[in-house]
Design an enzyme around this catalytic site. Structure first.
Site, short mmCIF file in Angstrom:
data_model
loop_
_atom_site.label_atom_id
_atom_site.label_comp_id
_atom_site.label_asym_id
_atom_site.label_seq_id
_atom_site.Cartn_x
_atom_site.Cartn_y
_atom_site.Cartn_z
N THR A 78 4.75 -12.72 -1.04
CA THR A 78 5.51 -13.39 -2.10
C THR A 78 5.52 -14.90 -1.85
OG1 THR A 78 6.89 -11.44 -2.43
CG2 THR A 78 7.79 -13.54 -3.21
N ASN A 155 -1.70 -3.33 -7.22
CA ASN A 155 -0.78 -2.52 -6.42
C ASN A 155 -0.43 -1.19 -7.07
OD1 ASN A 155 0.37 -4.80 -7.93
ND2 ASN A 155 2.33 -3.78 -7.58
N GLN A 183 -2.95 -5.96 -1.28
CA GLN A 183 -3.22 -4.53 -1.20
C GLN A 183 -4.60 -4.23 -0.62
OE1 GLN A 183 -1.10 -2.22 -1.48
NE2 GLN A 183 0.57 -3.08 -2.67
N HIS A 205 2.99 -6.00 6.36
CA HIS A 205 3.50 -4.62 6.33
C HIS A 205 2.63 -3.68 5.51
CE1 HIS A 205 5.61 -4.52 2.29
NE2 HIS A 205 5.51 -5.82 2.44
N CYS A 329 7.72 -2.15 -6.02
CA CYS A 329 8.18 -3.54 -6.05
C CYS A 329 8.98 -3.82 -7.30
CB CYS A 329 7.01 -4.50 -6.02
SG CYS A 329 5.92 -4.20 -4.66
#
Ligand code: PMP
Length: 389
Positions: A78, A155, A183, A205, A329
């Protein structure tokens, strides 16, 4: 470790939301947290912390095939997306992106162009989710473009963008290219010596590192005005001030190194599992539609619309399977998936869509069990919908 994290009976198929932490990452985070040291301090403790950061920077650079000096650590994709667009945007030029981007790009692009809405060009996608390259060529011909931002992999559907073609056209027109590769990184090999994007975002992550750490790749030879989002102590060559998150960065590096190992073969293994899952589910359930270009998708993603079976009912009927309705998300945000709507799906179809995403710890047994659970859950949801109230 991933087994320990997930548990024996749960089937974790939500890698696009977040991947289970890799043991190597957990170890690196823990080891760093057992030490004291600010990476900018000159004493031994500081130098040890700086060494962990240097190692991680090299590990991330190796995964991307770029140089360590081109990596700026951030708090995630982000922030990397925000930083890339803020730095590259120019008020007298257009910003080109797509209708299917993650909100971290879309909302930033809208905010940057709020005062000049005509400066924002949103490229459409086709029914398979592929970005309309003709619309890009037209935008580059009609506008003076500062930056083109296209996601490497979606995503929600896993659909891949032909980033090389975007780079070629944008560079010919003098525009910079940013790709949100959150991704894709760690799921498919990438070579930044070949794909000449100027800026690339990633988040640790998604490939088994800790949450809250990511990076922006900034190609060494691009001319960007110095416009950081965080000003302060001058860390990360001034592009991202603030004491470095040494433990998180160390975990990101360790995860990158683990993900890079045998990546092409691992990618192929996951693709086989995903294809087997789709084949078995669609063979047993009528009226399913797999979303996204069949052979231009991330290997581990399966977005399936089960007509007449609302996704929330399907997920509730298979609590042992961790999957997502549309995108994790944007859950919390009301309304159907903007990605599926952009692909021409109806609201009802979007609401009947489940995203399964596989990854490094997914096994054949997981897939066999997930097929069984999904078939059962969709039948149950369809029966409940068909039953009179
Ligand atoms: N871009 C894409 C394509 C993503 O999938 C995500 C996470 N879902 C992000 C950006 C944001 O990543 P983070 O929340 O880790 O900052």
């Amino acid at each position: 470790m991933a087994d320990a994290v997930i548990g024996d009976e749960a089937i974790y198929l939500d890698y696009n939301a977040t991947a289970p932490p890799r043991p190597e990452a957990v170890e690196a985070v823990t080891a760093a947290m057992r030490e004291v040291g600010n990476a900018t301090s000159v004493h031994g403790h500081g130098q040890d912390a700086a060494h962990r950061v240097d190692t991680a920077r090299r590990q991330i650079a190796e995964l991307l095939n770029c140089s360590s000096g081109e990596i700026v650590f951030t708090s995630g994709a982000t922030e990397a997306n925000n930083l890339a667009l803020h730095a590259a945007f120019s008020h007298d030029k257009a910003l080109v992106t797509t209708t299917v981007e993650h909100p971290a790009v879309l909302e930033t692009a809208k905010a940057l162009t709020a005062e000049e809405p005509h400066a924002l060009v949103l490229l459409p996608v086709d029914a398979d989710g592929l970005v309309d390259l003709d619309a890009l060529y037209l935008a580059l011909a009609e506008h003076t473009v500062a930056i083109v931002s296209v996601m490497a992999a979606n995503n929600e559907t896993g659909v891949l963008t032909d980033v090389s073609s975007v780079v070629k056209a944008a560079h010919e027109a003098g525009a910079l290219v940013h790709t949100d590769a959150t991704q894709l990184i760690g799921r498919m090999p990438i070579d930044l010596a070949e794909i000449e994007v100027d800026l690339l975002s990633l988040s640790a992550h998604k490939f088994g590192g800790p949450q809250g750490v990511g990076a922006l790749f900034m190609r060494r030879d691009i001319a960007l005005p110095y416009r950081p989002l965080m000003r302060g102590g001058g860390q990360e060559r001034g592009w991202r001030a603030g004491t470095l998150n040494v433990a998180g960065i160390a975990g990101a590096g360790a995860a990158a190194q683990a993900a890079a190992f045998g990546l092409a073969a691992e990618s192929a293994r996951i693709r086989r599992l995903r294809d087997a899952f789709e084949l078995a589910v669609t063979a047993q359930l009528p009226y399913c539609r797999i979303n996204g270009a069949r052979d231009q998708r991330l290997p581990g993603v399966s977005s399936i619309t089960f007509a007449g079976a609302p996704a929330d009912a399907v997920l509730a009927a298979m609590p042992e399977v961790a999957a997502s309705e549309g995108s994790a998300c944007s859950s919390g945000a009301p309304g159907p998936s903007h990605v599926l709507l952009a692909m021409g799906r109806s609201r009802e179809e979007a609401d009947a869509t489940v995203r399964f995403s596989l990854g490094y710890a997914t096994t054949e047994r997981d897939i066999d069990r997930a097929v069984h659970a999904t078939v059962r859950a969709v039948r149950q949801a369809r029966t409940a919908m068909a039953a009179p109230p």
